[in-house]
Design an enzyme around this catalytic site. Structure first.
Site, PDB file in Angstrom:
ATOM      1  N   PRO A  17       0.818  -1.027  -0.099  1.00  0.00           N
ATOM      2  CA  PRO A  17       0.096   0.065   0.070  1.00  0.00           C
ATOM      3  C   PRO A  17       0.852   1.360  -0.067  1.00  0.00           C
ATOM      4  O   PRO A  17       1.792   1.231   0.788  1.00  0.00           O
ATOM      5  CB  PRO A  17      -0.955  -0.243   1.427  1.00  0.00           C
ATOM      6  N   MET A  18       0.697   1.979  -0.912  1.00  0.00           N
ATOM      7  CA  MET A  18       1.332   3.299  -0.941  1.00  0.00           C
ATOM      8  C   MET A  18       0.467   4.404  -1.223  1.00  0.00           C
ATOM      9  O   MET A  18      -0.043   4.710  -2.417  1.00  0.00           O
ATOM     10  CB  MET A  18       2.624   3.167  -2.043  1.00  0.00           C
ATOM     11  N   CYS A 101       2.735   2.802   9.134  1.00  0.00           N
ATOM     12  CA  CYS A 101       3.347   4.132   8.356  1.00  0.00           C
ATOM     13  C   CYS A 101       3.792   4.936   9.347  1.00  0.00           C
ATOM     14  O   CYS A 101       3.196   5.324  10.505  1.00  0.00           O
ATOM     15  CB  CYS A 101       1.889   4.749   7.536  1.00  0.00           C
ATOM     16  N   ASN A 201       8.756  -7.344   3.981  1.00  0.00           N
ATOM     17  CA  ASN A 201       8.980  -6.031   3.386  1.00  0.00           C
ATOM     18  C   ASN A 201      10.010  -5.145   3.482  1.00  0.00           C
ATOM     19  O   ASN A 201      10.473  -5.067   4.780  1.00  0.00           O
ATOM     20  CB  ASN A 201       7.494  -5.400   3.630  1.00  0.00           C
ATOM     21  N   ASP A 203      12.955  -2.635   0.985  1.00  0.00           N
ATOM     22  CA  ASP A 203      13.945  -2.217  -0.058  1.00  0.00           C
ATOM     23  C   ASP A 203      14.238  -3.417  -0.648  1.00  0.00           C
ATOM     24  O   ASP A 203      15.222  -3.910  -0.978  1.00  0.00           O
ATOM     25  CB  ASP A 203      15.379  -2.076   0.825  1.00  0.00           C
ATOM     26  N   ARG A 226       8.419   0.666  -3.356  1.00  0.00           N
ATOM     27  CA  ARG A 226       9.029   1.579  -4.206  1.00  0.00           C
ATOM     28  C   ARG A 226       9.538   0.857  -5.291  1.00  0.00           C
ATOM     29  O   ARG A 226       9.912   1.694  -6.482  1.00  0.00           O
ATOM     30  CB  ARG A 226      10.220   2.410  -3.395  1.00  0.00           C
TER      31      ARG A 226
HETATM   32  C1  LIG Z   1       4.869   6.978  -1.111  1.00  0.00           C
HETATM   33  C2  LIG Z   1       4.549   5.940  -0.100  1.00  0.00           C
HETATM   34  C3  LIG Z   1       3.579   5.822   0.391  1.00  0.00           C
HETATM   35  C4  LIG Z   1       3.312   4.853   1.529  1.00  0.00           C
HETATM   36  N1  LIG Z   1       2.132   4.870   1.867  1.00  0.00           N
HETATM   37  C5  LIG Z   1       1.780   3.818   2.832  1.00  0.00           C
HETATM   38  C6  LIG Z   1       0.273   3.451   3.359  1.00  0.00           C
HETATM   39  O1  LIG Z   1      -0.773   4.161   2.836  1.00  0.00           O
HETATM   40  N2  LIG Z   1      -0.023   2.586   3.912  1.00  0.00           N
HETATM   41  C7  LIG Z   1       1.153   1.570   4.605  1.00  0.00           C
HETATM   42  O2  LIG Z   1       0.903   0.955   5.265  1.00  0.00           O
HETATM   43  N3  LIG Z   1       2.588   1.942   4.121  1.00  0.00           N
HETATM   44  C8  LIG Z   1       2.689   2.691   3.317  1.00  0.00           C
HETATM   45  N4  LIG Z   1       3.938   2.972   2.797  1.00  0.00           N
HETATM   46  C9  LIG Z   1       5.049   2.023   3.300  1.00  0.00           C
HETATM   47  C10 LIG Z   1       5.091   1.036   1.960  1.00  0.00           C
HETATM   48  O3  LIG Z   1       4.004   0.212   2.158  1.00  0.00           O
HETATM   49  C11 LIG Z   1       6.468   0.114   2.446  1.00  0.00           C
HETATM   50  O4  LIG Z   1       6.453  -0.510   3.601  1.00  0.00           O
HETATM   51  C12 LIG Z   1       7.834   0.886   2.380  1.00  0.00           C
HETATM   52  O5  LIG Z   1       7.919   1.502   1.260  1.00  0.00           O
HETATM   53  C13 LIG Z   1       8.780  -0.131   2.459  1.00  0.00           C
HETATM   54  O6  LIG Z   1       8.728  -1.151   1.350  1.00  0.00           O
HETATM   55  P1  LIG Z   1       9.852  -0.879   0.070  1.00  0.00           P
HETATM   56  O7  LIG Z   1      11.122  -0.525   0.509  1.00  0.00           O
HETATM   57  O8  LIG Z   1       9.477  -1.865  -0.876  1.00  0.00           O
HETATM   58  O9  LIG Z   1       9.159   0.608  -0.629  1.00  0.00           O
HETATM   59  C14 LIG Z   1       4.408   3.953   1.922  1.00  0.00           C
HETATM   60  C15 LIG Z   1       5.593   4.199   1.221  1.00  0.00           C
HETATM   61  C16 LIG Z   1       5.685   5.301   0.262  1.00  0.00           C
HETATM   62  C17 LIG Z   1       7.072   5.195  -0.366  1.00  0.00           C
END
Ligand SMILES: Cc1cc2nc3c(=O)[nH]c(=O)nc-3n(C[C@H](O)[C@H](O)[C@H](O)COP(=O)(O)O)c2cc1C
Length: 333
Positions: A17-18, A101, A201, A203, A226
């Site tokens: 979720p982002m 978050c 989850n 990186d 990301r």
């Molecule tokens: C732009 C952005 C928005 C995000 N929004 C949420 C969100 O709405 N809910 C949530 O649980 N995590 C949110 N996250 C965290 C991501 O779900 C994830 O846990 C975090 O980016 C680490 O994973 P990655 O390294 O693969 O990006 C967000 C991250 C980013 C970069």
């Protein structure tokens, strides 16, 4: 086989979720390109916000493959339970609870990962939500509130006892925000401590890395955030690699531009002109990080003011960008 409640998922790769990224057009694209599950942008549990344009857009599921997972954020058990029921009535088939978050907007109200320091409240919220709906409820956490208070294992046990169906763990604490190295040891400890499926989850940027993290932690699945920005095909590449050990090539340059066109057309249709143009700038910038590094091109694109100008520009860039295959393994090396 990765399963959440009654849902047997096509594979063990989940789009994270982002907020501002995993909207309906992006989720549909990632599902089509091989993600096993996607989770929508967080939706506030505050009933006063239900009819805002932002929440209404985040609650749409038209044409979305099943199961549809909707994430809710808040800190009040009864309000979270009501939000879960409300979203199930609007089409959610899985409810995901955000305790991962670190965003100030969320944490100021002691929601998101700020809740992790209050284990009794975590328990109340989880039980209230699980009892309120008949669909599976999943939880997303960090490894703890801070490196000194890494209580991910305790939270995972609370989650299991409350009837949570799957647990996603970002291998950083709340205090770490997005800085520093992700650590996967706490994720491995959580996998050992509970029987519910754990989703690793943080990186994860390549198929090989995903495979080694699954091996290291014993997690049932990986969650990609990301790394999917500008590469909606990466979940599918990872899924194939996890299945067969073979990584399919990324789409070549022409194919990528065709995907970008389709994505951007969907963004324009979903948001309309004003928001659509702005949201497109973000996605276009991510795509170009991999395809065309000319900073002038991105600046010029960001100055465009209409959907038509953006589509014409993408068409033009597709002709001037050298045709080549992007090898994800090389990018991630
Ligand atoms: C732009 C952005 C928005 C995000 N929004 C949420 C969100 O709405 N809910 C949530 O649980 N995590 C949110 N996250 C965290 C991501 O779900 C994830 O846990 C975090 O980016 C680490 O994973 P990655 O390294 O693969 O990006 C967000 C991250 C980013 C970069």
């Amino acid at each position: 086989m990765f399963q959440i409640g009654p849902y047997k998922l096509a594979n063990s790769v989940v789009l994270a979720p982002m907020a501002g990224v995993s909207d309906l057009p992006f989720r549909r694209l990632c599902l089509e390109m091989g993600a096993g599950l996607t989770i929508g942008e967080m939706i506030s549990s505050n009933p006063d916000l239900r009819n805002t344009r932002k929440t209404l857009l985040r609650s749409r599921h038209d044409g979305e493959a099943e199961p549809r997972s909707v994430q809710i954020a808040g800190n009040e058990p009864a309000e979270m339970a009501a939000a879960a029921q409300y979203n199930v009535a609007r089409g959610a088939q899985i409810i995901d609870i955000n305790m991962g978050c670190p965003a100030k907007k969320v944490c100021r109200k002691a929601a998101g990962s700020a809740l992790l320091q209050n284990e009794p409240l975590v328990e109340y919220i989880l039980k209230a939500v699980v009892d309120a709906v008949t669909v599976p409820v999943t939880l997303k956490i960090r490894t703890g509130a801070s490196p000194e208070a890494r209580n991910g294992v305790a939270i995972a046990r609370i989650a299991e006892d409350a009837g949570i169906s799957a647990l996603a763990v970002h291998g950083r604490t709340r205090a770490c925000a997005f800085k520093g190295e992700v650590e996967y040891d706490t994720i491995a400890d959580i996998v050992n401590a509970v029987d519910l499926p754990v989703i690793a989850n943080g990186d994860i940027k390549s198929p090989k890395q995903a495979a080694s993290i699954i091996e290291y932690t014993g997690a049932a699945a990986v969650m990609i955030g990301r790394a999917a920005q500008g590469q909606p095909w990466i979940c599918g590449q990872i899924a194939t690699h996890l299945d067969s050990g073979v990584t399919p090539p990324a789409p070549n340059c022409d194919e990528q531009f065709a995907i970008i066109m389709r994505h951007i057309n969907a963004v324009h249709a979903f948001y309309g002109d004003f928001m659509g143009v702005r949201i497109t700038r973000k996605h276009f910038g991510w795509y170009m990080q991999h395809l065309n590094s000319d900073p002038g091109l991105r600046r010029a694109f960001n100055a465009l003011q209409t959907c038509e100008e953006q589509l014409r520009a993408i068409e033009h860039y597709s002709q001037i960008t050298e045709s080549r295959t992007t090898n994800i393994e090389v990018l991630a090396a």
